[in-house]
Write a protein that holds these residues in place. Structure first.
Motif, PDB file in Angstrom:
ATOM      1  N   ALA A  72       3.425 -31.062 -18.051  1.00  0.00           N
ATOM      2  CA  ALA A  72       2.976 -29.728 -17.589  1.00  0.00           C
ATOM      3  C   ALA A  72       4.002 -29.201 -16.588  1.00  0.00           C
ATOM      4  N   THR A  73       4.175 -27.923 -16.591  1.00  0.00           N
ATOM      5  CA  THR A  73       5.091 -27.293 -15.632  1.00  0.00           C
ATOM      6  C   THR A  73       4.497 -25.952 -15.181  1.00  0.00           C
ATOM      7  N   GLU A  74       4.750 -25.649 -13.944  1.00  0.00           N
ATOM      8  CA  GLU A  74       4.218 -24.374 -13.431  1.00  0.00           C
ATOM      9  C   GLU A  74       5.052 -23.217 -13.954  1.00  0.00           C
ATOM     10  N   LEU A  75       4.402 -22.273 -14.566  1.00  0.00           N
ATOM     11  CA  LEU A  75       5.091 -21.081 -15.048  1.00  0.00           C
ATOM     12  C   LEU A  75       5.344 -20.101 -13.909  1.00  0.00           C
ATOM     13  N   GLY A  76       4.410 -20.017 -13.030  1.00  0.00           N
ATOM     14  CA  GLY A  76       4.568 -19.077 -11.922  1.00  0.00           C
ATOM     15  C   GLY A  76       3.220 -18.555 -11.460  1.00  0.00           C
ATOM     16  N   GLY A  77       3.275 -17.788 -10.465  1.00  0.00           N
ATOM     17  CA  GLY A  77       2.041 -17.204  -9.926  1.00  0.00           C
ATOM     18  C   GLY A  77       2.249 -15.743  -9.566  1.00  0.00           C
ATOM     19  N   GLY A  78       1.284 -14.953  -9.916  1.00  0.00           N
ATOM     20  CA  GLY A  78       1.290 -13.559  -9.471  1.00  0.00           C
ATOM     21  C   GLY A  78       0.320 -13.446  -8.322  1.00  0.00           C
ATOM     22  N   PHE A  79       0.834 -13.409  -7.114  1.00  0.00           N
ATOM     23  CA  PHE A  79      -0.041 -13.448  -5.959  1.00  0.00           C
ATOM     24  C   PHE A  79      -0.477 -12.042  -5.574  1.00  0.00           C
ATOM     25  N   GLU A  80      -1.732 -11.940  -5.290  1.00  0.00           N
ATOM     26  CA  GLU A  80      -2.307 -10.626  -5.009  1.00  0.00           C
ATOM     27  C   GLU A  80      -1.733 -10.048  -3.718  1.00  0.00           C
ATOM     28  N   SER A  81      -1.284  -8.820  -3.787  1.00  0.00           N
ATOM     29  CA  SER A  81      -0.787  -8.126  -2.602  1.00  0.00           C
ATOM     30  C   SER A  81      -1.789  -7.047  -2.215  1.00  0.00           C
ATOM     31  N   ASN A  82      -1.708  -6.673  -0.976  1.00  0.00           N
ATOM     32  CA  ASN A  82      -2.610  -5.614  -0.519  1.00  0.00           C
ATOM     33  C   ASN A  82      -2.252  -4.297  -1.180  1.00  0.00           C
ATOM     34  N   VAL A  83      -3.240  -3.562  -1.592  1.00  0.00           N
ATOM     35  CA  VAL A  83      -3.018  -2.246  -2.171  1.00  0.00           C
ATOM     36  C   VAL A  83      -2.622  -1.285  -1.053  1.00  0.00           C
ATOM     37  N   SER A  84      -1.548  -0.542  -1.266  1.00  0.00           N
ATOM     38  CA  SER A  84      -1.095   0.406  -0.245  1.00  0.00           C
ATOM     39  C   SER A  84      -2.129   1.518  -0.081  1.00  0.00           C
TER      40      SER A  84
END
Length: 337
Positions: A72-84
């Motif tokens: 298994a390998t980590e593909l990545g993460g889309g981390f939630e950012s604050n909405v402007s």
């Protein structure tokens, strides 16, 4: 060679519907919920490219399992950012004052950089909270650009808000005044057209006739729903003890030495300012009582410069400096030599 590939995705359960794989929503039936998280595995084809995207946060892993080994390998993460966001404190985008202080507040990711354009030719860079005064009336398009410095793939946000600045319908009821009982004092201030009026006695007419002592105020509301209030204090006093007597003829330089001066007799006032005009409107004498008490018939009371016989016009302003009572008297006087 591995026998199969799959992608494992973990995200907050409320964000599952925002996740797309190759621009298509994931199959929610492939996910289970644990501890407020949605967890699922999706089979993929090893010969196909896949793009995972979401407007919120997620973690993704690639799993490969075969006959002899798995990994298994980590593909990545889309981390939630604050909405402007862009807000006003208080939340009012319209003002009736050109000196109103607007407070604009922006919120976004901690790495964000803020570029403000206030719509009146001024700008500001850097701060997330700014104060702004629009010193002229008009409609201003506030523009905020939120940049994410050094963040790969993060596009700038652009936020807009329209700021409206009116001017209040300023007017002046005049200075506080002392008047005589029995007189009427008419108030008719100059205001903007189509304004609404509300006087202290609940009258809604443009003019107000006052005859009693007291405070009178007027609130004017214009077509922009901006209003302004002014107040005047009126004091009506008994003027029966005040009297004014001005001769209508005098004979300076005659041999009888009688009635040689134009001199007013009055009570209730301690100051008099007057102008004497000839028939062509030229001021022949200007005086103040008690410094100058009379007109002797000469130009500016000077010697050897007598004014000719004829009709002269006067304007007298009587003043009581203790009560501020004022009275103007106009008339004519006949000069006979």
């Amino acid at each position: 060679a591995p026998a199969q590939f799959s992608i494992g995705i973990t995200c907050p359960k409320q964000n599952l519907k925002t996740i797309l794989i190759n621009n298509k929503p994931v199959d929610s039936l492939s996910f289970v919920t644990q501890c407020n998280k949605s967890i699922g595995t999706i089979r993929i084809n090893a010969n196909t490219s896949y793009t995972i995207q979401s407007t919120t946060g997620f973690l993704a892993y690639l799993y490969a399992s075969g006959n002899d080994e798995s990994y298994a390998t980590e593909l990545g993460g889309g981390f939630e950012s604050n909405v402007s966001k862009l807000s006003l404190q208080p939340d009012v985008a319209t003002t009736c004052d050109t000196f109103n202080n607007f407070t604009f507040k922006a919120s976004s990711d901690s790495l964000a950089d803020y570029i403000w354009n206030f719509g009146d030719g001024t700008t500001h860079v850097g701060d997330s909270i700014v104060n702004k005064i629009y010193n002229k009336r008009g409609f201003f398009k506030l523009n905020l650009i939120v940049n994410y410095i050094g963040s790969i793939g993060c596009k700038a946000d652009t936020l807009n808000k329209t700021i409206t600045v009116f001017r209040r319908p300023f007017f002046d009821l005049g200075k506080d005044s002392i008047l005589c009982k029995g007189d009427f004092y008419t108030l008719a201030p100059f205001t903007t057209p189509k304004s609404r009026y509300l006087w202290s006695n609940n009258s809604i007419y443009k003019t107000y006739n006052a005859s009693n002592t007291g405070k009178v105020f007027l609130t004017v509301t214009d077509t922009n729903n901006c209003n302004f209030t002014d107040t005047i204090n009126l004091n009506f006093i008994n003027c029966d003890t005040n009297s004014i007597r001005i001769p209508n003829v005098f004979t300076p330089g005659t041999i009888d030495n009688l009635n040689d001066y134009l001199e007013a007799e009055f009570t209730g006032y301690d100051r008099l300012e007057g102008l004497i005009y000839n028939r062509w409107g030229i001021v022949v004498y200007k005086f103040k009582y008690p410094e100058n008490e009379f007109w002797n018939g000469d130009y500016q009371n000077g010697p050897n410069n007598p004014c000719p016989s004829g009709t002269y016009y006067y304007i007298y302003n009587f003043i009581n400096t203790k009560t501020n009572l004022k009275k103007q008297v106009n008339g004519v006087v006949q000069l006979i030599r």
